[in-house]
Write a protein that holds these residues in place. Structure first.
Motif, mmCIF file in Angstrom:
data_model
loop_
_atom_site.group_PDB
_atom_site.id
_atom_site.type_symbol
_atom_site.label_atom_id
_atom_site.label_comp_id
_atom_site.label_asym_id
_atom_site.label_seq_id
_atom_site.Cartn_x
_atom_site.Cartn_y
_atom_site.Cartn_z
ATOM 1 N N ILE A 1 -6.037 -4.818 -1.197
ATOM 2 C CA ILE A 1 -5.357 -3.467 -1.451
ATOM 3 C C ILE A 1 -6.745 -2.630 -1.987
ATOM 4 C CG2 ILE A 1 -3.754 -3.450 -2.843
ATOM 5 C CD1 ILE A 1 -2.445 -6.226 -2.458
ATOM 6 N N LEU A 2 -7.769 -3.178 -2.913
ATOM 7 C CA LEU A 2 -8.193 -2.233 -3.421
ATOM 8 C C LEU A 2 -9.201 -1.121 -2.270
ATOM 9 C CD1 LEU A 2 -9.355 -3.417 -7.020
ATOM 10 C CD2 LEU A 2 -7.821 -1.447 -6.565
ATOM 11 N N LEU B 1 2.268 1.705 -3.587
ATOM 12 C CA LEU B 1 1.263 2.288 -4.408
ATOM 13 C C LEU B 1 1.205 4.013 -4.169
ATOM 14 C CD1 LEU B 1 -1.221 -0.902 -4.509
ATOM 15 C CD2 LEU B 1 0.855 -0.170 -6.444
ATOM 16 N N LYS B 2 0.812 3.943 -2.784
ATOM 17 C CA LYS B 2 0.821 4.934 -2.529
ATOM 18 C C LYS B 2 2.113 6.575 -2.907
ATOM 19 C CE LYS B 2 -2.372 5.245 1.104
ATOM 20 N NZ LYS B 2 -2.842 4.763 2.279
ATOM 21 N N LEU C 1 -7.036 1.051 -0.069
ATOM 22 C CA LEU C 1 -6.449 2.791 -1.377
ATOM 23 C C LEU C 1 -7.718 3.550 -1.591
ATOM 24 C CD1 LEU C 1 -4.787 0.561 -3.366
ATOM 25 C CD2 LEU C 1 -3.676 2.441 -1.733
ATOM 26 N N ASP C 2 -7.737 5.111 -1.624
ATOM 27 C CA ASP C 2 -8.344 5.723 -2.203
ATOM 28 C C ASP C 2 -8.137 6.011 -3.464
ATOM 29 O OD1 ASP C 2 -6.119 6.866 -1.629
ATOM 30 O OD2 ASP C 2 -7.277 8.511 -0.972
ATOM 31 N N LEU D 1 -6.580 0.975 -9.270
ATOM 32 C CA LEU D 1 -5.360 0.914 -9.956
ATOM 33 C C LEU D 1 -5.927 0.379 -11.620
ATOM 34 C CD1 LEU D 1 -4.254 -1.491 -7.073
ATOM 35 C CD2 LEU D 1 -3.126 0.685 -7.824
ATOM 36 N N ASN E 1 -1.378 3.245 -9.457
ATOM 37 C CA ASN E 1 -2.109 5.065 -8.974
ATOM 38 C C ASN E 1 -2.758 5.298 -10.470
ATOM 39 O OD1 ASN E 1 -3.933 6.883 -8.612
ATOM 40 N ND2 ASN E 1 -2.249 7.832 -7.016
ATOM 41 N N ASP F 1 -12.423 -1.349 -6.690
ATOM 42 C CA ASP F 1 -13.445 -2.479 -6.104
ATOM 43 C C ASP F 1 -14.691 -2.453 -5.671
ATOM 44 O OD1 ASP F 1 -13.456 -2.841 -3.081
ATOM 45 O OD2 ASP F 1 -13.795 -1.031 -2.394
ATOM 46 N N ILE G 1 0.412 -1.552 -0.189
ATOM 47 C CA ILE G 1 -0.127 -0.046 -0.292
ATOM 48 C C ILE G 1 0.771 1.293 0.086
ATOM 49 C CG2 ILE G 1 -1.164 0.816 1.075
ATOM 50 C CD1 ILE G 1 -2.847 -1.055 0.320
ATOM 51 N N LYS G 2 1.617 1.107 1.073
ATOM 52 C CA LYS G 2 3.254 2.370 1.078
ATOM 53 C C LYS G 2 3.501 2.941 -0.388
ATOM 54 C CE LYS G 2 6.444 3.950 3.689
ATOM 55 N NZ LYS G 2 7.473 3.692 4.346
#
Ligand code: AMP
Ligand code: MG
Length: 315
Positions: free
Chosen positions: A132-133, A23-24, A136-137, A140, A42, A69, A20-21
């Motif tokens: 994961i989705l 991807l951010k 995240l906000d 992907l 992203n 998601d 997550i980190k």
């Protein structure tokens, strides 16, 4: 805990947080889905999406599928319509990609859609990508995790095979159960299949209660390019003279086991054959066979998707 390969990680809380980190921070990671493994970044970040194209050596004119998601999350970026609602209800999450009109206020970077007014939207069905989705906000952008034109990967090791240490994180989610890419349907006008997959046009017709368009597609997209999904060895349809340095891909119970015979499904099950297709071709390539001969695969249901991939691989 890491596997022996330093960039393949098992799916646990710590590795989830690391992913997550990453991807951010607009990095790219290799993730499992039920169809094939993907290169995820992203979809709202130009920086991230640029990296995907570069890694894959993918031509910029080829748009990427955006993964969400939920229906609600997707509605921020695309206009919903009745056909989409019906198919979503029946098949999602699952191996079906929808082409929908992009909203003007959508944050999807134009590189993702190759500047088309449409977006390819999918709701994947694999516990890793779903989790994961959810956290995240942003959605992907995620094409298959292979270098352009190569075979699609169906395991974490396949992804490693394609990108070596160029990817810092690959999450191991086991073998992709479906094993070939999603069905792509254009819903921006009269429904039209752009790429066949496990979900067949008959199943879709049944749900939509309408005939599908068979007009030539207006939009260029990678799954429609002639050469694609290639093992990099000549592929020939039919059985000619097969020598020991040739591999023969067969289907059904009439074939005996032989060293250079690769049966996609002894039971003659087309779904199983689809799941074994890329795995088999990758194996054949690794064993350094010089040529691949292909038995006739019935051209119905998942067989249509298999023959579509084989035809492109043979170009
Ligand atoms: P891949 O990412 O390799 O699974 O391939 C992406 C597929 O998505 C292609 O086969 C295209 O048909 C399709 N695609 C993605 N975006 C669009 C779009 N905006 N319009 C039409 N097709 C698209
Ligand atoms: Mg691909």
């Amino acid at each position: 805990m890491k596997n022996i390969y330093s960039n393949i990680y098992s799916f646990n809380r710590k590795n989830l947080e690391k992913t997550i980190k990453s991807l951010k921070q607009a990095n790219i990671v290799g993730l499992p889905t039920e169809t094939v493994y993907g290169l995820a970044g992203n979809a709202y970040s130009k920086k991230a999406v640029k990296k995907i194209f570069k890694l894959k050596k993918r031509p910029k004119i080829n748009p990427l599928i955006v993964h969400y998601d939920s229906f609600k999350q997707a509605s921020k970026d695309v206009y919903l319509n009745e056909n989409f609602r019906k198919l979503y209800k029946k098949f999602c999450p699952g191996p079906l990609t929808f082409i929908l009109k992009k909203k003007r206020k959508s944050k999807i970077t134009s590189l993702v859609t190759a500047n088309l007014g449409s977006v390819a939207v999918r709701f994947p069905n694999h516990k890793v990508i779903k989790k994961i989705l959810k956290l995240l906000d942003f959605p992907l952008a995620m094409p298959s995790a292979n270098v352009s034109e190569n075979l699609s990967p169906i395991s974490a090791l396949d992804v490693l095979d394609e990108f070596k240490d160029k990817l810092k994180i690959i999450i191991n989610g086991g073998n992709s159960k479906i094993g070939i890419e999603s069905t792509v349907i254009d819903l921006t006008g009269k429904p039209k299949i752009l790429r066949p997959g496990i979900i067949s046009s008959n199943e879709i017709k049944y749900i939509l209660k309408t005939i599908l368009s068979n007009k030539k597609a207006r939009i260029r997209s990678p799954g429609m390019m002639k050469r694609h999904y290639s093992p990099g060895i000549p592929i020939v349809f039919g059985k000619k003279k097969i020598s020991s340095n040739h591999a023969f891909i067969v289907f059904g119970k009439k074939y005996k086991n032989r060293k250079n015979y690769f049966n996609l499904s002894k039971k003659g099950n087309l779904k199983e054959a689809a799941a074994n297709l890329y795995k088999t071709m990758r194996k054949i390539k690794k064993r350094k066979y010089k040529k691949i001969f292909i038995d006739k695969i019935p051209n119905r249901g998942p067989g249509l998707a298999i023959n579509d991939r084989l035809l492109r691989a043979s170009k």
